[in-house]
Structure formats: C-alpha cells, structure tokens
Design a protein around this motif. Sequence first.
Motif, PDB file in Angstrom:
ATOM      1  N   ARG A  18     -50.577 -50.493  32.146  1.00 23.46           N
ATOM      2  CA  ARG A  18     -49.077 -49.039  31.827  1.00 23.46           C
ATOM      3  C   ARG A  18     -47.943 -49.391  31.066  1.00 23.46           C
ATOM      4  O   ARG A  18     -48.052 -47.957  30.377  1.00 23.46           O
ATOM      5  N   ILE A  19     -48.185 -50.825  30.127  1.00 23.58           N
ATOM      6  CA  ILE A  19     -46.978 -50.929  29.189  1.00 23.58           C
ATOM      7  C   ILE A  19     -48.236 -50.074  27.774  1.00 23.58           C
ATOM      8  O   ILE A  19     -47.343 -49.528  27.219  1.00 23.58           O
ATOM      9  N   ALA A  20     -49.097 -50.577  27.460  1.00 23.36           N
ATOM     10  CA  ALA A  20     -50.603 -49.530  27.166  1.00 23.36           C
ATOM     11  C   ALA A  20     -49.893 -48.263  26.771  1.00 23.36           C
ATOM     12  O   ALA A  20     -49.873 -47.821  26.420  1.00 23.36           O
ATOM     13  N   HIS A  21     -49.911 -47.588  28.481  1.00 20.07           N
ATOM     14  CA  HIS A  21     -50.609 -46.282  28.712  1.00 20.07           C
ATOM     15  C   HIS A  21     -48.744 -46.247  28.076  1.00 20.07           C
ATOM     16  O   HIS A  21     -48.602 -44.784  27.936  1.00 20.07           O
ATOM     17  N   ARG A  26     -46.046 -42.791  24.816  1.00 23.71           N
ATOM     18  CA  ARG A  26     -44.956 -41.401  23.746  1.00 23.71           C
ATOM     19  C   ARG A  26     -44.851 -41.808  22.420  1.00 23.71           C
ATOM     20  O   ARG A  26     -44.316 -40.332  22.248  1.00 23.71           O
ATOM     21  N   THR A  27     -45.902 -42.441  22.291  1.00 29.98           N
ATOM     22  CA  THR A  27     -46.424 -42.038  19.961  1.00 29.98           C
ATOM     23  C   THR A  27     -47.363 -41.171  19.771  1.00 29.98           C
ATOM     24  O   THR A  27     -46.927 -39.866  19.669  1.00 29.98           O
ATOM     25  N   LEU A  28     -47.992 -40.321  21.287  1.00 28.70           N
ATOM     26  CA  LEU A  28     -48.486 -39.202  20.971  1.00 28.70           C
ATOM     27  C   LEU A  28     -47.507 -37.732  21.485  1.00 28.70           C
ATOM     28  O   LEU A  28     -47.840 -37.448  20.758  1.00 28.70           O
ATOM     29  N   ARG A  29     -46.399 -37.850  22.005  1.00 31.19           N
ATOM     30  CA  ARG A  29     -45.673 -36.885  22.507  1.00 31.19           C
ATOM     31  C   ARG A  29     -44.724 -36.438  21.541  1.00 31.19           C
ATOM     32  O   ARG A  29     -44.550 -35.743  21.274  1.00 31.19           O
ATOM     33  N   MET A 128     -56.622 -34.738  14.860  1.00 34.30           N
ATOM     34  CA  MET A 128     -56.927 -35.723  16.217  1.00 34.30           C
ATOM     35  C   MET A 128     -55.961 -36.965  15.357  1.00 34.30           C
ATOM     36  O   MET A 128     -54.844 -37.320  14.778  1.00 34.30           O
ATOM     37  N   ILE A 129     -55.622 -37.710  16.583  1.00 28.58           N
ATOM     38  CA  ILE A 129     -55.028 -38.595  17.102  1.00 28.58           C
ATOM     39  C   ILE A 129     -56.243 -39.950  17.391  1.00 28.58           C
ATOM     40  O   ILE A 129     -56.856 -40.243  18.207  1.00 28.58           O
ATOM     41  N   VAL A 130     -55.809 -40.794  16.568  1.00 28.57           N
ATOM     42  CA  VAL A 130     -56.987 -41.702  17.367  1.00 28.57           C
ATOM     43  C   VAL A 130     -56.422 -43.264  17.215  1.00 28.57           C
ATOM     44  O   VAL A 130     -55.353 -43.902  16.864  1.00 28.57           O
ATOM     45  N   VAL A 131     -56.499 -43.538  18.324  1.00 24.70           N
ATOM     46  CA  VAL A 131     -56.197 -45.130  19.148  1.00 24.70           C
ATOM     47  C   VAL A 131     -56.765 -46.052  18.738  1.00 24.70           C
ATOM     48  O   VAL A 131     -58.283 -45.985  19.445  1.00 24.70           O
ATOM     49  N   ALA A 132     -57.438 -47.604  18.244  1.00 29.18           N
ATOM     50  CA  ALA A 132     -57.713 -48.095  17.436  1.00 29.18           C
ATOM     51  C   ALA A 132     -56.893 -49.663  17.425  1.00 29.18           C
ATOM     52  O   ALA A 132     -56.184 -49.527  16.836  1.00 29.18           O
ATOM     53  N   PRO A 133     -57.953 -50.903  17.860  1.00 33.97           N
ATOM     54  CA  PRO A 133     -57.606 -52.066  17.836  1.00 33.97           C
ATOM     55  C   PRO A 133     -56.800 -52.899  16.579  1.00 33.97           C
ATOM     56  O   PRO A 133     -57.868 -52.436  15.235  1.00 33.97           O
ATOM     57  N   ARG A 171     -50.512 -39.674   9.470  1.00 31.88           N
ATOM     58  CA  ARG A 171     -49.210 -40.605   9.594  1.00 31.88           C
ATOM     59  C   ARG A 171     -49.978 -41.771  10.515  1.00 31.88           C
ATOM     60  O   ARG A 171     -50.959 -41.146  11.435  1.00 31.88           O
ATOM     61  N   PHE A 172     -49.424 -42.742   9.983  1.00 33.80           N
ATOM     62  CA  PHE A 172     -50.263 -44.313  10.798  1.00 33.80           C
ATOM     63  C   PHE A 172     -49.004 -45.190  11.466  1.00 33.80           C
ATOM     64  O   PHE A 172     -47.662 -45.125  10.946  1.00 33.80           O
ATOM     65  N   GLY A 173     -48.722 -44.839  12.974  1.00 36.61           N
ATOM     66  CA  GLY A 173     -48.027 -45.823  13.430  1.00 36.61           C
ATOM     67  C   GLY A 173     -49.043 -46.970  14.121  1.00 36.61           C
ATOM     68  O   GLY A 173     -49.920 -47.223  14.095  1.00 36.61           O
ATOM     69  N   GLU A 174     -47.615 -47.560  15.009  1.00 34.52           N
ATOM     70  CA  GLU A 174     -48.589 -48.754  15.156  1.00 34.52           C
ATOM     71  C   GLU A 174     -47.561 -49.130  16.741  1.00 34.52           C
ATOM     72  O   GLU A 174     -46.830 -48.504  16.667  1.00 34.52           O
ATOM     73  N   ALA A 175     -48.831 -49.644  18.015  1.00 32.90           N
ATOM     74  CA  ALA A 175     -48.127 -49.732  19.278  1.00 32.90           C
ATOM     75  C   ALA A 175     -48.317 -51.538  19.744  1.00 32.90           C
ATOM     76  O   ALA A 175     -49.321 -52.097  19.057  1.00 32.90           O
ATOM     77  N   LEU A 176     -48.025 -51.669  21.119  1.00 33.99           N
ATOM     78  CA  LEU A 176     -48.172 -52.633  21.188  1.00 33.99           C
ATOM     79  C   LEU A 176     -47.534 -54.083  21.176  1.00 33.99           C
ATOM     80  O   LEU A 176     -48.722 -55.013  20.080  1.00 33.99           O
ATOM     81  N   TYR A 177     -46.020 -54.287  20.608  1.00 36.28           N
ATOM     82  CA  TYR A 177     -45.897 -55.422  19.572  1.00 36.28           C
ATOM     83  C   TYR A 177     -46.023 -56.496  20.959  1.00 36.28           C
ATOM     84  O   TYR A 177     -45.514 -58.145  20.690  1.00 36.28           O
TER      85      TYR A 177
END
Length: 269
Positions: A18-21, A26-29, A128-133, A171-177
Amino acid sequence: MSLDVVDLRSFYAAPLGRIAHRYVARTLREWWPNTTGMAVIGLGYAVPYLGQFRDEAVRVIGLMPAEQGVLHWPGTDVTSTALVEPASLPLPDGCIDRLVVVHLLEVAEHPREVLDEIWRVLAPGGRMIVVAPNRRGWWARVDTTPFGFGQPFSKSQLNTLLRDTLFSPERFGEALYVPPLRFRSVWRLAAMFEACGCWLGLPGAGLHVVEASKQLYRPIPLRKTAKRGIPKLDPVLAPVAGRLARRSQPSGRDGSIARRTGSIERQQR
C-alpha cells in the motif's frame, strides 16, 4: 525469473504494498493529470495504478504476461484484463495513447523486444511510464517484495535502453525512500522518508519512474551490402583508328567467308 500474480496481489494488499502504491500512483497522477478521451493500457502488473484513470479515459485495460498469470479486474462482471505475450501484443499499430509498465522489464528475458512492441502499439506522440527497481536502492536488495526479483536498473541503463529502442526520455523520478522493513514504526514514518528523500534528492530510492515519448519516425538501419566484383580493365595501346578498323571487320563464320571471297577475286585478277 517471473513473478506470480497471486504473490503480487498479496503484496499490494499488505502495508508495504500500500505504501508503494501510494507514492508511485501519486507520481503517475502528477505527470498525467488528465487522460480524458485517451486509451490507457497497463503492461505487466499495473492494475493497482490504473484505477485512477478509469473515470476519465475512454478505455483502460490491463495486459498481463502469460508467465505471470492474470486476474479479474476491476471486480465487475466485465473484466478489463487479458493474458498476452509482451513481445507480441494483440493490438493494432498506433492505437494506445498512454501506457504504464510495472513489474515487467526487470523480469523480461528480452526487454528490448518488449519495448519495440510497445513502440509499435503507441500512437505518434504517445507516452509511456516505466516503473523499475533501482539497483542502488534497498528494495532491489531484498526478496521480500516483488521489486527484489529480476534485473534492477541504474538511471543511465534505463536511459540507454529507452534511447536504443527509439524512445525519448522526458522525465526521471524516484520513489520509495522508505526502507522495505516490516515494522509499524517504519511504516508510520514513510511520509517523512519520502518527503526528505525527494526534497534533498538523496540517492538510494527503491524505484525509478521514467516517462518517455514515442519518436514519430523510425530510422532505417543501414545494412552492409556485398561488394560486387569489378572486372580488371587493362589499358589498350592500339591506336584508335586501328581499333575502329578491327571493329568494322566481320567476325565469326561471316568473316572467314568474306576473306576467302577476297582471296579468290585477287587470284582471278
């Protein structure tokens, strides 16, 4: 290594999921604030992030790899998911406006072929938005989450992969600190971890979030052609007049007959 759809569903039902989601959605929106009248597709296990587009997009579909499995979504009588082969999508050319890729590239055997197929189905100017580790993040180093499986990426690796497949990274972004730990105290501090990491631009986020657009024209790759043998030309030292005279003389059987006729005429004279 492929991910199982049951494990993915269980992860997003747990607190870490749920935290990851929350932060990825939020970034996608923020990047796609309005998808009215567009066709939005999720490839991989992207259905947790597609619900926010259903009220405005003309079409929202989740396409899941055959090795992963498929589940019924969004919970109504009519399903909006399908089982596909990522490198051979059952879609016509240029029919998709927006595409989200989650839980796919890191476990794909041939990620370039998957991106080539995405390029084909995206409309000109589609995004396209790519979410990758992130290979430098904590989430890629533990296997207690789906982001710890497969091949993680660095920012430069993702950038090179997208450019090689004729996408333009925008654009490049990061998530899940937040650390992927199963402690309630850590979960309660997730907002603080995320705010501090984004504000300070700290390295080590769990995920890369990249937006890329489709280049309208694909260049034709150059192919090496076989070298054709050129016959060797030797110089001719005979005068031009002599060459013309020899060319004017009949050759073959007709030439021999003409020579014999000439010699008989000279004898009679």
